[in-house]
Design an enzyme around this catalytic site. Structure first.
Site, PDB file in Angstrom:
ATOM      1  N   ASP A  22       3.962   4.757  -6.447  1.00  5.40           N
ATOM      2  CA  ASP A  22       4.410   3.394  -6.699  1.00  5.40           C
ATOM      3  C   ASP A  22       5.092   3.377  -8.068  1.00  5.40           C
ATOM      4  O   ASP A  22       5.155   4.403  -8.739  1.00  5.40           O
ATOM      5  CB  ASP A  22       3.199   2.439  -6.653  1.00  5.40           C
ATOM      6  CG  ASP A  22       3.579   1.046  -6.188  1.00  5.40           C
ATOM      7  OD1 ASP A  22       4.514   0.471  -6.774  1.00  5.40           O
ATOM      8  OD2 ASP A  22       2.958   0.545  -5.255  1.00  5.40           O
ATOM      9  N   ALA A  54       0.813  -1.214   0.000  1.00  5.75           N
ATOM     10  CA  ALA A  54       0.000   0.000   0.000  1.00  5.75           C
ATOM     11  C   ALA A  54       0.849   1.268   0.000  1.00  5.75           C
ATOM     12  O   ALA A  54       0.379   2.342  -0.360  1.00  5.75           O
ATOM     13  CB  ALA A  54      -0.912  -0.005   1.225  1.00  5.75           C
ATOM     14  N   LYS A  55       2.100   1.158   0.423  1.00  2.00           N
ATOM     15  CA  LYS A  55       3.044   2.283   0.469  1.00  2.00           C
ATOM     16  C   LYS A  55       2.441   3.522   1.115  1.00  2.00           C
ATOM     17  O   LYS A  55       2.553   4.619   0.605  1.00  2.00           O
ATOM     18  CB  LYS A  55       3.591   2.552  -0.937  1.00  2.00           C
ATOM     19  CG  LYS A  55       4.305   1.322  -1.516  1.00  2.00           C
ATOM     20  CD  LYS A  55       4.980   1.569  -2.855  1.00  2.00           C
ATOM     21  CE  LYS A  55       5.745   0.353  -3.347  1.00  2.00           C
ATOM     22  NZ  LYS A  55       4.918  -0.768  -3.792  1.00  2.00           N
ATOM     23  N   ARG A  56       1.805   3.327   2.271  1.00  2.97           N
ATOM     24  CA  ARG A  56       1.157   4.418   2.977  1.00  2.97           C
ATOM     25  C   ARG A  56       2.135   5.187   3.856  1.00  2.97           C
ATOM     26  O   ARG A  56       3.269   4.749   4.072  1.00  2.97           O
ATOM     27  CB  ARG A  56       0.016   3.870   3.838  1.00  2.97           C
ATOM     28  CG  ARG A  56      -1.088   3.151   3.064  1.00  2.97           C
ATOM     29  CD  ARG A  56      -1.800   4.088   2.103  1.00  2.97           C
ATOM     30  NE  ARG A  56      -3.096   3.566   1.700  1.00  2.97           N
ATOM     31  CZ  ARG A  56      -3.352   2.875   0.579  1.00  2.97           C
ATOM     32  NH1 ARG A  56      -2.391   2.612  -0.276  1.00  2.97           N
ATOM     33  NH2 ARG A  56      -4.585   2.461   0.307  1.00  2.97           N
TER      34      ARG A  56
END
Lengths: 280, 280
Positions: free
Chosen positions: B99, A95-97
């Site tokens: 991303d 999710a790369k939050r």
């Protein structure tokens, strides 16, 4: 799942393969589109065909959010399916939050509690108080971007920092991603950290292992993006294995016919067998 | 919405206020919890009570994702409500996404197409090919983190970089956030970029305006986090105004009684009147 249990799973399955479930409706077999939830049906078939060859599945949230509520439902059904049928699998929400403290806590709740993933990927740019809320979940893992596998990794991650921040002296000049790794080790519950390190940069693994010798590294970029499995293992493996090698497109899109799950298994098997050799 | 139209809206409404819709079920009036969609009902009341005093609403996606599918439905209903009833409002999905290229395209589709936001916030750590897919949407805006308002901003964003990357010479030693600003100006469709700059660091605005004189800056941290509106405007405003000042908790949680919308309006009005003075 603890890291000890993860290593144990790797030894049992003779595999440290993670399969990325990045499901694009334009790329999956067209006969699935007639079903009510094509994304979930696709995932279910892939999971049933490959679960004994991999130790982890990693849905990337972008591919689910792109389809709105329906996509979020597919994600929920997918993680529930894995948790119920294959509880030994280590699940990663890619999710790369990252946000200010209070807000990161909400993200952590979304992925660790509501969806019940074992781990989530996070971005480091906002620093300590954007990551510690994730680390506070003691039975979960937080996988922070360090050195990614894309071209843009060289925009900022490999910038030389000169070892100062305002008037503070840090521990010497180094590239940003190394500073990110070092700083993160001082955070509360840092033992719950893992890191993303791209396989396209195998020569960096030696340096990275000097900073984080014991951490698990999630490694994208083997296969489609050109990274070499044997190189990564040579420089990146530690005594607990310490590597999760991700492959997405190379496995899940091996065929777009009715034999897609079977062909996905064939590709996963090739990687598992290569890993089995390395583990010997 | 173009930036020209945005500036025009600011001049019409005499306000450059953005209201953050960070809705936490534990903080909203308890009588709303009996309704079918408390989050949406709360947002609807806040929006109806404040739309003439602000130019933008900014739901932070974390607060919606934390409630799973129901939360995503509340987000969708909220953005649809704004787009239908108040099309002059500039909408921001505060998502801080980023991303590898193909995947960022999916995020861009999620927020620009499926949900139809005017803009989305993104994180810079993964570089050019993680942001350009958002910039490719020509009628939309991409708001990149530069210098955030939290304590952790000082972990990496203000690190001194020495102006080299491998063997490449860049344009001299500077702090990371300045390098991020400079580099991003070279990206394709950079005209669609705006930046997040925290109000808690008002003294930085002078330096930032040297690098991005014309860009809109989204400024959190006024109010609850301690930033000063007049200081930010003194150093950050440009001829097109160029500022969107965000307030979340200070407005939406002004009261947790049945008068919550009325009290939110009072707080928004205070800020709008301060802004009107500054715009004179």
């Amino acid at each position: 799942m603890t890291t000890q249990q993860l290593t144990q799973q790797i030894r049992i399955k003779k595999s440290f393969l993670c399969i990325g479930l990045d499901v694009d409706l334009t790329k999956i077999p067209q006969h699935l589109l007639e079903l009510e939830d094509p994304i979930f049906e696709f995932n279910k078939a892939i999971i049933d065909a490959t679960h004994d060859l991999c130790i982890s599945y990693k849905p990337n949230t972008a591919f689910y959010e792109a389809y709105g509520i329906k996509g979020w439902q597919s994600l929920q059904k997918t993680i529930n399916y894995i948790n119920e049928k294959y509880p030994e699998i280590f699940t990663i929400a890619d999710a790369k939050r990252g946000d200010i403290g209070n807000t990161s806590t909400m993200y952590a709740k979304a992925f660790f509690q509501d969806l019940n993933f074992d781990s989530v990927t996070v971005a480091p740019y906002m620093g300590k108080d954007s990551v510690e809320p994730f680390l506070a979940f003691n039975d979960k893992h937080t996988i922070m971007l360090a050195l990614t596998s894309n071209e843009g990794a060289f925009d900022f991650q490999t910038l030389q920092t000169n070892g100062t921040r305002g008037e503070a002296e840090l521990s010497g000049a180094k590239e940003l991603y190394k500073q990110v790794l070092e700083t993160s080790k001082t955070w509360k519950n840092a033992q719950n950290l893992m890191y993303v390190v791209g396989a396209t940069k195998a020569e960096y693994f030696t340096e990275i292992r000097k900073i984080v010798p014991d951490s698990f590294l999630l490694v994208p970029g083997v296969g489609a993006q050109g990274g070499s499995l044997s190189e990564v293992c040579k420089y990146g493996m530690n005594t607990n294995i310490g590597l999760l090698i991700n492959s997405s497109r190379g496995i899940i899109y091996a065929s777009n016919g009715t034999d897609f799950a079977e062909k996905a298994r064939e590709e996963a098997l090739k990687m598992q067998q290569e890993m089995q050799q390395i583990l010997k």
